[in-house]
Design a protein around this motif. Structure first.
Motif, PDB file in Angstrom:
ATOM      1  N   GLU A  10      58.856 -49.079  25.213  1.00 23.00           N
ATOM      2  CA  GLU A  10      58.977 -50.539  25.206  1.00 23.00           C
ATOM      3  C   GLU A  10      57.847 -51.221  25.966  1.00 23.00           C
ATOM      4  O   GLU A  10      57.609 -52.419  25.795  1.00 23.00           O
ATOM      5  N   PHE A  57      54.941 -53.088  20.915  1.00 25.45           N
ATOM      6  CA  PHE A  57      56.149 -52.674  20.191  1.00 25.45           C
ATOM      7  C   PHE A  57      55.965 -52.898  18.700  1.00 25.45           C
ATOM      8  O   PHE A  57      55.341 -53.890  18.312  1.00 25.45           O
ATOM      9  N   PRO A  58      56.430 -52.054  17.800  1.00 32.06           N
ATOM     10  CA  PRO A  58      57.363 -50.955  18.060  1.00 32.06           C
ATOM     11  C   PRO A  58      56.725 -49.640  18.500  1.00 32.06           C
ATOM     12  O   PRO A  58      57.443 -48.671  18.745  1.00 32.06           O
ATOM     13  N   ARG A 114      66.178 -47.494  19.271  1.00 27.50           N
ATOM     14  CA  ARG A 114      66.040 -48.934  19.422  1.00 27.50           C
ATOM     15  C   ARG A 114      66.446 -49.656  18.145  1.00 27.50           C
ATOM     16  O   ARG A 114      65.996 -49.320  17.043  1.00 27.50           O
ATOM     17  N   GLU A 122      65.513 -52.607  17.178  1.00 24.90           N
ATOM     18  CA  GLU A 122      64.377 -53.280  16.549  1.00 24.90           C
ATOM     19  C   GLU A 122      63.562 -52.343  15.666  1.00 24.90           C
ATOM     20  O   GLU A 122      62.984 -52.772  14.659  1.00 24.90           O
ATOM     21  N   ASN A 149      69.929 -50.961  23.683  1.00 25.15           N
ATOM     22  CA  ASN A 149      69.359 -52.307  23.638  1.00 25.15           C
ATOM     23  C   ASN A 149      69.951 -53.306  24.620  1.00 25.15           C
ATOM     24  O   ASN A 149      69.525 -54.458  24.630  1.00 25.15           O
ATOM     25  N   TYR A 157      68.098 -58.186  21.316  1.00 29.15           N
ATOM     26  CA  TYR A 157      67.156 -57.832  20.259  1.00 29.15           C
ATOM     27  C   TYR A 157      65.843 -58.529  20.586  1.00 29.15           C
ATOM     28  O   TYR A 157      65.806 -59.754  20.729  1.00 29.15           O
ATOM     29  N   GLY A 158      64.790 -57.755  20.750  1.00 26.10           N
ATOM     30  CA  GLY A 158      63.514 -58.349  21.117  1.00 26.10           C
ATOM     31  C   GLY A 158      63.567 -59.083  22.438  1.00 26.10           C
ATOM     32  O   GLY A 158      62.833 -60.060  22.646  1.00 26.10           O
TER      33      GLY A 158
END
Length: 337
Positions: free
Chosen positions: A39, A43-44, A75, A77, A115, A119-120
């Protein structure tokens, strides 16, 4: 008798009783961490460089010790690059390779979107990450794995930085979405505020206590257990090798155990660990014996952590040059059927 002497005697008695205290719980395993890494990179990131999945072959070591549940982190994402969108084929294939290969060995796998209910970096329920998106993610994931009864669905790792009421709403939406697919797999439900067993009743730092809210989340199939985490160091973070006392494991679990009994619910200790020293050895033994003594509400436990890239991390159980880590000796009495 002075308190220190009394604590020492209790700890010694707990440790001595370890091998004959009770039958092992249904689930005994480890969290395999590495596919959620990277992270800090753009990313990713790049698979094989910034993050990797554990190999199926690596699970043979843990299976030989008597473990039967592998919790695999990844993850959200990476698996779903756009909210409400399709799952990313290459990432899904990586996850499926591990899941299918591991369950084919007779092991169970607990899916762990690592997570923190975000998210993000945006928490579920905030603008841009609606509750419906979390439910959609789990609908898609359940459709992929519902045909494998050895797969368990961990809703998310350690929710934080959102109201407990919002997390309960999101969890219920995910449970409902999973069940609407026809999936009957076991679901594990964490609480807010890092889902600490010792902080289940807190009312000062993460909002409304889990004890007041999370019991409202229900599963129409009644095939769901709470997932709590409990570390034994001074702040419960699992970042210090020293444990508070030989009895801290029992002390930090007792009140949550009573809550489970009162509410007729069950749980798994999804993360537990301690540094390689005598105090932590006794504290971990006490915690696992407490679970076994309350098998009516506790279904099992997972050690944190394993995985291919931990190096000399003090909680890693990955064998070093073919040699077992010291903590494995502590766990053996709680592993074999």
């Amino acid at each position: 008798m002075k308190r220190a002497a009394a604590v020492a005697l209790l700890a010694a008695a707990l440790l001595a009783a370890g091998s004959s205290f009770a039958a092992p719980l249904a689930w005994r395993g480890i969290s395999l961490s590495s596919a959620e890494w990277g992270e800090q990179q753009p990313f990713p990131g790049v698979h094989g460089k910034d993050y990797v999945y554990p190999s199926v072959a690596s699970t043979a070591y843990y299976q030989a010790q008597g473990m039967n549940l592998m919790r695999v982190a990844f993850r959200w994402e990476r698996l779903q690059p756009a909210l409400m969108g399709e799952l990313q084929p290459a990432e899904l294939a990586r996850l499926r390779k591990f899941v299918d290969g591991t369950t084919a060995r007779g092991l169970h796998v607990l899916l762990d979107p690592h997570n923190y209910a975000a998210y993000g970096g945006v928490s579920i329920g905030q603008p841009g990450v609606p509750v419906a998106a979390f439910a959609d993610f789990w609908r898609r994931l359940a459709l992929q794995f519902k045909g494998n009864p050895r797969v368990q669905f961990g809703l998310v790792n350690e929710p934080r930085q959102l109201p407990t009421e919002t997390w309960a709403e999101a969890a219920q939406a995910a449970v409902d979405a999973i069940r609407k697919t026809g999936a009957s797999n076991l679901i594990t439900l964490p609480g807010n505020g890092y889902t600490g067993a010792w902080s289940w009743f807190e009312s000062t730092w993460y909002g409304t206590p889990n004890a007041d809210v999370m019991g409202r989340v229900h599963d129409p199939l009644d095939h769901m257990v709470f997932e709590v985490h409990q570390y034994l160091d001074k702040d419960g973070s699992g970042t210090h090798a020293e444990c508070v006392s030989p009895t801290i494991g029992v002390e930090r679990l007792q009140r949550f155990t009573a809550w489970l009994k009162q509410n007729r619910r069950r749980a798994i200790l999804g993360e537990v660990g301690g540094g390689a020293n005598a105090v932590c050895e006794q504290a971990v033994a006490g915690a696992l014996q407490h679970l076994q003594a309350n098998a009516d509400v506790w279904t099992g436990w997972l050690w944190w952590a394993g995985g291919p890239r931990w190096g000399d991390y003090f909680l890693s159980l990955e064998p070093d040059g073919g040699k077992d880590k010291p903590q494995l000796r502590w766990l053996r009495p709680y592993l074999k059927d």
